[in-house]
Design a protein around this motif. Structure first.
Motif, PDB file in Angstrom:
ATOM      1  N   ARG A  51      24.558  52.961  11.235  1.00 19.16           N
ATOM      2  CA  ARG A  51      25.474  51.898  11.664  1.00 19.16           C
ATOM      3  C   ARG A  51      26.285  52.232  12.915  1.00 19.16           C
ATOM      4  NH1 ARG A  51      25.486  48.260   7.523  1.00 19.16           N
ATOM      5  NH2 ARG A  51      24.896  49.042   5.486  1.00 19.16           N
ATOM      6  N   TYR A  52      26.197  53.466  13.395  1.00 20.54           N
ATOM      7  CA  TYR A  52      26.994  53.893  14.550  1.00 20.54           C
ATOM      8  C   TYR A  52      26.558  53.118  15.789  1.00 20.54           C
ATOM      9  CZ  TYR A  52      30.359  57.359  16.175  1.00 20.54           C
ATOM     10  OH  TYR A  52      31.495  57.986  16.636  1.00 20.54           O
ATOM     11  N   ARG A  53      27.516  52.470  16.438  1.00 19.38           N
ATOM     12  CA  ARG A  53      27.197  51.540  17.523  1.00 19.38           C
ATOM     13  C   ARG A  53      27.194  52.260  18.873  1.00 19.38           C
ATOM     14  NH1 ARG A  53      30.732  46.418  17.017  1.00 19.38           N
ATOM     15  NH2 ARG A  53      32.328  47.967  17.397  1.00 19.38           N
ATOM     16  N   ILE A  54      25.999  52.751  19.245  1.00 27.69           N
ATOM     17  CA  ILE A  54      25.872  53.496  20.501  1.00 27.69           C
ATOM     18  C   ILE A  54      24.710  52.991  21.365  1.00 27.69           C
ATOM     19  CG2 ILE A  54      26.994  55.541  19.591  1.00 27.69           C
ATOM     20  CD1 ILE A  54      24.232  56.831  19.324  1.00 27.69           C
ATOM     21  N   PHE A  55      24.145  51.844  21.001  1.00 28.51           N
ATOM     22  CA  PHE A  55      23.070  51.251  21.780  1.00 28.51           C
ATOM     23  C   PHE A  55      23.592  50.010  22.493  1.00 28.51           C
ATOM     24  CE2 PHE A  55      20.947  53.789  18.642  1.00 28.51           C
ATOM     25  CZ  PHE A  55      19.910  54.369  19.348  1.00 28.51           C
ATOM     26  N   ALA A  56      23.047  49.752  23.664  1.00 32.88           N
ATOM     27  CA  ALA A  56      23.531  48.653  24.506  1.00 32.88           C
ATOM     28  C   ALA A  56      23.202  47.290  23.902  1.00 32.88           C
ATOM     29  CB  ALA A  56      22.926  48.759  25.892  1.00 32.88           C
ATOM     30  N   ASP A  57      24.171  46.384  24.021  1.00 32.12           N
ATOM     31  CA  ASP A  57      23.928  44.981  23.675  1.00 32.12           C
ATOM     32  C   ASP A  57      23.437  44.258  24.930  1.00 32.12           C
ATOM     33  OD1 ASP A  57      26.178  44.506  25.274  1.00 32.12           O
ATOM     34  OD2 ASP A  57      27.482  43.956  23.608  1.00 32.12           O
ATOM     35  N   ARG A  61      26.975  46.907  26.839  1.00 38.41           N
ATOM     36  CA  ARG A  61      28.036  47.643  26.128  1.00 38.41           C
ATOM     37  C   ARG A  61      27.478  48.269  24.857  1.00 38.41           C
ATOM     38  NH1 ARG A  61      31.650  43.053  27.647  1.00 38.41           N
ATOM     39  NH2 ARG A  61      32.914  43.910  29.333  1.00 38.41           N
ATOM     40  N   MET A  62      28.059  49.394  24.452  1.00 36.34           N
ATOM     41  CA  MET A  62      27.620  50.075  23.233  1.00 36.34           C
ATOM     42  C   MET A  62      28.152  49.331  22.001  1.00 36.34           C
ATOM     43  SD  MET A  62      27.474  54.170  23.712  1.00 36.34           S
ATOM     44  CE  MET A  62      28.614  54.673  24.954  1.00 36.34           C
ATOM     45  N   ASN A  63      27.445  48.275  21.626  1.00 37.91           N
ATOM     46  CA  ASN A  63      27.834  47.468  20.475  1.00 37.91           C
ATOM     47  C   ASN A  63      26.759  47.394  19.405  1.00 37.91           C
ATOM     48  OD1 ASN A  63      30.484  46.665  21.064  1.00 37.91           O
ATOM     49  ND2 ASN A  63      29.756  45.142  22.518  1.00 37.91           N
ATOM     50  N   ASP A 136      19.313  59.719  26.671  1.00 41.22           N
ATOM     51  CA  ASP A 136      19.563  58.452  27.352  1.00 41.22           C
ATOM     52  C   ASP A 136      21.055  58.269  27.551  1.00 41.22           C
ATOM     53  OD1 ASP A 136      19.327  55.898  28.381  1.00 41.22           O
ATOM     54  OD2 ASP A 136      19.055  54.954  26.426  1.00 41.22           O
ATOM     55  N   GLY A 137      21.517  58.419  28.768  1.00 41.55           N
ATOM     56  CA  GLY A 137      22.933  58.208  29.057  1.00 41.55           C
ATOM     57  C   GLY A 137      23.517  59.263  29.993  1.00 41.55           C
ATOM     58  N   PRO A 138      23.728  60.462  29.575  1.00 42.09           N
ATOM     59  CA  PRO A 138      23.504  61.028  28.248  1.00 42.09           C
ATOM     60  C   PRO A 138      24.535  60.533  27.244  1.00 42.09           C
ATOM     61  CG  PRO A 138      24.567  62.657  29.641  1.00 42.09           C
ATOM     62  CD  PRO A 138      24.318  61.459  30.507  1.00 42.09           C
ATOM     63  N   VAL A 139      24.063  60.308  26.022  1.00 40.23           N
ATOM     64  CA  VAL A 139      24.924  59.884  24.922  1.00 40.23           C
ATOM     65  C   VAL A 139      24.690  60.841  23.762  1.00 40.23           C
ATOM     66  CG1 VAL A 139      25.391  58.052  23.255  1.00 40.23           C
ATOM     67  CG2 VAL A 139      24.911  57.467  25.632  1.00 40.23           C
ATOM     68  N   THR A 140      25.746  61.564  23.383  1.00 42.57           N
ATOM     69  CA  THR A 140      25.689  62.554  22.302  1.00 42.57           C
ATOM     70  C   THR A 140      26.968  62.466  21.486  1.00 42.57           C
ATOM     71  OG1 THR A 140      24.370  64.039  23.682  1.00 42.57           O
ATOM     72  CG2 THR A 140      25.443  65.012  21.763  1.00 42.57           C
ATOM     73  N   PHE A 141      26.831  62.444  20.142  1.00 36.57           N
ATOM     74  CA  PHE A 141      28.005  62.410  19.266  1.00 36.57           C
ATOM     75  C   PHE A 141      27.842  63.402  18.129  1.00 36.57           C
ATOM     76  CE2 PHE A 141      28.085  58.243  21.240  1.00 36.57           C
ATOM     77  CZ  PHE A 141      29.432  58.108  21.573  1.00 36.57           C
ATOM     78  N   TRP A 142      28.966  63.956  17.715  1.00 37.37           N
ATOM     79  CA  TRP A 142      29.061  64.870  16.583  1.00 37.37           C
ATOM     80  C   TRP A 142      29.616  64.064  15.412  1.00 37.37           C
ATOM     81  CZ3 TRP A 142      28.038  69.964  15.720  1.00 37.37           C
ATOM     82  CH2 TRP A 142      28.683  70.584  14.662  1.00 37.37           C
ATOM     83  N   LEU A 143      28.865  63.980  14.320  1.00 33.12           N
ATOM     84  CA  LEU A 143      29.315  63.227  13.149  1.00 33.12           C
ATOM     85  C   LEU A 143      29.398  64.161  11.950  1.00 33.12           C
ATOM     86  CD1 LEU A 143      27.030  60.056  13.411  1.00 33.12           C
ATOM     87  CD2 LEU A 143      29.340  60.358  14.339  1.00 33.12           C
ATOM     88  N   GLU A 144      30.399  63.953  11.132  1.00 32.05           N
ATOM     89  CA  GLU A 144      30.484  64.685   9.861  1.00 32.05           C
ATOM     90  C   GLU A 144      31.212  63.813   8.862  1.00 32.05           C
ATOM     91  OE1 GLU A 144      32.810  68.364  10.235  1.00 32.05           O
ATOM     92  OE2 GLU A 144      33.450  67.646  12.185  1.00 32.05           O
ATOM     93  N   ASN A 145      31.070  64.199   7.599  1.00 35.96           N
ATOM     94  CA  ASN A 145      31.788  63.441   6.567  1.00 35.96           C
ATOM     95  C   ASN A 145      32.492  64.378   5.632  1.00 35.96           C
ATOM     96  OD1 ASN A 145      29.394  64.399   5.441  1.00 35.96           O
ATOM     97  ND2 ASN A 145      29.001  62.577   4.282  1.00 35.96           N
TER      98      ASN A 145
END
Length: 145
Positions: A51-57, A61-63, A136-145
């Motif tokens: 569900r993480y919104r990081i792709f272009a609409d 925009r990253m929606n 692509d971007g570059p777009v990189t995110f660190w996710l944890e729970n």
């Protein structure tokens, strides 16, 4: 449980010269499992990834999420993501899951992903892998729970 996600135009993983996973546009996900992680942690993290919104609409925009964009997912286990790097110049791995727990939760994560996405590829747990990607971007995110 920790994930490093990278939006890619393509990514692949090789083991001993054999390509074991390959995707086009989507996400490369490097997954680290800690000794306190559970199947519930895996499911929550996967939900966040999808569900993480990081792709272009349509406006650039990253929606959009991976699910919205119908992108592919390449999941690669990487125990070094859970390393303790706070002290000294050598990482510590005392918080990392045992190989048995790590593989169990890695496989659970993959199984759940395949129930929700059309294209899921993987690396090979515990193997020495070579990962190639075009970020692509570059777009990189660190996710944890």
């Amino acid at each position: 449980m920790k994930a490093l996600i990278q939006r890619v135009t393509q990514a692949s993983v090789h083991v001993e010269g054999e390509e074991v996973g390959k995707i086009g546009a989507g996400l490369l996900l490097l997954l680290g499992v800690e000794k306190t992680d559970t199947e519930e942690n895996a499911e929550k993290l996967l939900d966040k990834v999808i569900r993480y919104r990081i792709f272009a609409d349509e406006n650039g925009r990253m929606n959009n999420s991976l699910a919205d964009s119908k992108g592919e997912l390449l999941i690669v286990s990487q125990f070094t993501l859970v390393a303790d790097t706070k002290k000294g110049s050598r990482p510590g791995f005392s918080t990392g899951a045992t190989p048995e727990l790590g593989e169990k939760l890695y496989q659970h994560f993959i199984s759940c992903a395949r129930k929700q996405l059309q294209s899921v590829q993987t690396g090979r747990f515990g193997a020495n892998m070579q990962v190639s990607l075009v970020n692509d971007g570059p777009v990189t995110f660190w996710l944890e729970n």
